[in-house]
Design a protein around this motif. Structure first.
Motif, PDB file in Angstrom:
ATOM      1  N   LEU A  28      11.748   3.585 -13.590  1.00 14.65           N
ATOM      2  CA  LEU A  28      12.636   3.322 -12.526  1.00 14.65           C
ATOM      3  C   LEU A  28      14.118   2.808 -12.943  1.00 14.65           C
ATOM      4  CD1 LEU A  28      10.280   1.719  -9.850  1.00 14.65           C
ATOM      5  CD2 LEU A  28      11.533   3.926  -9.570  1.00 14.65           C
ATOM      6  N   GLY A  29      14.262   2.797 -14.321  1.00  8.16           N
ATOM      7  CA  GLY A  29      15.264   2.239 -14.899  1.00  8.16           C
ATOM      8  C   GLY A  29      15.458   0.761 -15.120  1.00  8.16           C
ATOM      9  N   MET A  30      14.276   0.109 -14.926  1.00  8.51           N
ATOM     10  CA  MET A  30      14.346  -1.346 -14.960  1.00  8.51           C
ATOM     11  C   MET A  30      13.898  -1.630 -16.404  1.00  8.51           C
ATOM     12  SD  MET A  30      12.705  -2.595 -11.557  1.00  8.51           S
ATOM     13  CE  MET A  30      10.939  -2.891 -12.157  1.00  8.51           C
ATOM     14  N   PRO A  31      14.708  -2.466 -17.147  1.00 10.22           N
ATOM     15  CA  PRO A  31      14.262  -2.925 -18.569  1.00 10.22           C
ATOM     16  C   PRO A  31      13.287  -4.028 -18.111  1.00 10.22           C
ATOM     17  CG  PRO A  31      16.476  -3.444 -17.986  1.00 10.22           C
ATOM     18  CD  PRO A  31      16.136  -2.730 -16.649  1.00 10.22           C
ATOM     19  N   VAL A  32      12.492  -3.930 -19.170  1.00 11.64           N
ATOM     20  CA  VAL A  32      11.292  -5.034 -18.948  1.00 11.64           C
ATOM     21  C   VAL A  32      11.408  -6.096 -19.921  1.00 11.64           C
ATOM     22  CG1 VAL A  32       9.690  -3.195 -18.219  1.00 11.64           C
ATOM     23  CG2 VAL A  32       9.875  -3.865 -20.625  1.00 11.64           C
ATOM     24  N   ILE A  72       0.822  -1.111   0.055  1.00 11.44           N
ATOM     25  CA  ILE A  72       0.039   0.050  -0.074  1.00 11.44           C
ATOM     26  C   ILE A  72       0.795   1.327   0.066  1.00 11.44           C
ATOM     27  CG2 ILE A  72      -1.814   1.263   1.203  1.00 11.44           C
ATOM     28  CD1 ILE A  72      -2.519  -1.654  -0.055  1.00 11.44           C
ATOM     29  N   ASP A  73       1.925   1.183   0.781  1.00 14.64           N
ATOM     30  CA  ASP A  73       2.720   2.451   0.852  1.00 14.64           C
ATOM     31  C   ASP A  73       3.509   2.685  -0.408  1.00 14.64           C
ATOM     32  OD1 ASP A  73       5.491   3.776   1.562  1.00 14.64           O
ATOM     33  OD2 ASP A  73       4.463   3.866   3.400  1.00 14.64           O
ATOM     34  N   ARG A  99      10.720   1.818  -3.446  1.00 11.16           N
ATOM     35  CA  ARG A  99      11.995   1.343  -2.996  1.00 11.16           C
ATOM     36  C   ARG A  99      12.402  -0.102  -3.401  1.00 11.16           C
ATOM     37  NH1 ARG A  99      11.747   3.904   1.058  1.00 11.16           N
ATOM     38  NH2 ARG A  99      10.309   2.659   2.227  1.00 11.16           N
ATOM     39  N   LYS A 100      11.282  -1.103  -3.197  1.00 18.60           N
ATOM     40  CA  LYS A 100      11.404  -2.468  -3.578  1.00 18.60           C
ATOM     41  C   LYS A 100      11.484  -2.571  -5.017  1.00 18.60           C
ATOM     42  CE  LYS A 100       9.072  -4.960   0.083  1.00 18.60           C
ATOM     43  NZ  LYS A 100       9.786  -4.098   1.242  1.00 18.60           N
ATOM     44  N   LEU A 101      10.734  -1.849  -5.804  1.00 20.55           N
ATOM     45  CA  LEU A 101      11.133  -1.930  -7.299  1.00 20.55           C
ATOM     46  C   LEU A 101      12.376  -1.485  -7.798  1.00 20.55           C
ATOM     47  CD1 LEU A 101       7.343  -0.807  -8.629  1.00 20.55           C
ATOM     48  CD2 LEU A 101       8.411  -3.122  -8.849  1.00 20.55           C
ATOM     49  N   SER A 102      12.578  -0.407  -7.355  1.00 23.64           N
ATOM     50  CA  SER A 102      14.132   0.448  -7.814  1.00 23.64           C
ATOM     51  C   SER A 102      15.147  -0.537  -7.360  1.00 23.64           C
ATOM     52  CB  SER A 102      14.227   1.596  -7.098  1.00 23.64           C
ATOM     53  OG  SER A 102      14.405   1.478  -5.734  1.00 23.64           O
ATOM     54  N   ASP A 103      15.009  -1.395  -6.578  1.00 27.94           N
ATOM     55  CA  ASP A 103      16.291  -2.625  -6.188  1.00 27.94           C
ATOM     56  C   ASP A 103      16.127  -3.522  -7.081  1.00 27.94           C
ATOM     57  OD1 ASP A 103      16.973  -0.903  -4.003  1.00 27.94           O
ATOM     58  OD2 ASP A 103      15.874  -2.076  -2.436  1.00 27.94           O
TER      59      ASP A 103
END
Length: 170
Positions: free
Chosen positions: A95-99, A53-54, A60-64
């Protein structure tokens, strides 16, 4: 399509033994997905977070993470869903994550052309091979990460607003 991802994981783990998969979300399928992960013997590689929810915690979790996965099930999609532009894909890219996504999304050609993601058919081997390809090649992963941020600049609200206001006020 998370079930396809879980079914691909044993192949990924065989090549990249320390790989970790984090699943954010819940719903009625979560229990079945956990059972599938246990059946496949991959639970030690997976964290099921449930809904986060937060937003700060979610970002934070995604950017890691190294890559964002969007294996939409192309076998069950209706036409209006096939032509959708899923927000989670843009969140990953921003977030700079390739998909790595299935060819169900409307902008799949653009993502591949921009070299910020890999688009696959809804097949276990295709998904596993794409994950292995990105995670095994640090130079390619770095290039795709940079390209993801570059690709997302076209969706920057301030830039879009400025360009359109200049056009209107000219």
């Amino acid at each position: 399509g998370v079930d396809l991802l879980l079914e691909a994981m044993p192949k990924v783990i065989a090549k990249i033994p320390d790989v970790k998969l984090e699943i954010i979300g819940g719903g009625q399928e979560k229990k079945n997905l956990m059972l599938l992960a246990k059946k496949l013997g991959i639970m030690e590689h997976i964290t099921f977070h449930g809904w986060i929810i937060d937003k700060e915690d979610k970002w934070r979790k995604l950017s890691d993470a190294a890559i964002g996965l969007a294996p939409f099930n192309t076998k069950i999609f209706r036409e209006e869903v096939k032509n959708a532009d899923p927000a989670k894909v843009k969140e990953y890219l921003a977030l700079g994550m390739p998909v790595i996504a299935t060819d169900a999304i409307a902008n799949s050609t653009d993502i591949e052309k921009a070299q910020c993601g890999i688009i696959v058919r809804y097949k276990i081997d295709d998904l596993a091979n794409a994950i292995i390809t990105l995670l095994s090649d640090s130079n390619r992963l770095r290039k795709y990460r940079k390209n993801a941020v570059k690709y997302m600049k076209q969706f920057d609200f301030e830039d879009i607003a400025r360009i359109n206001l200049e056009r209107i006020l000219a």
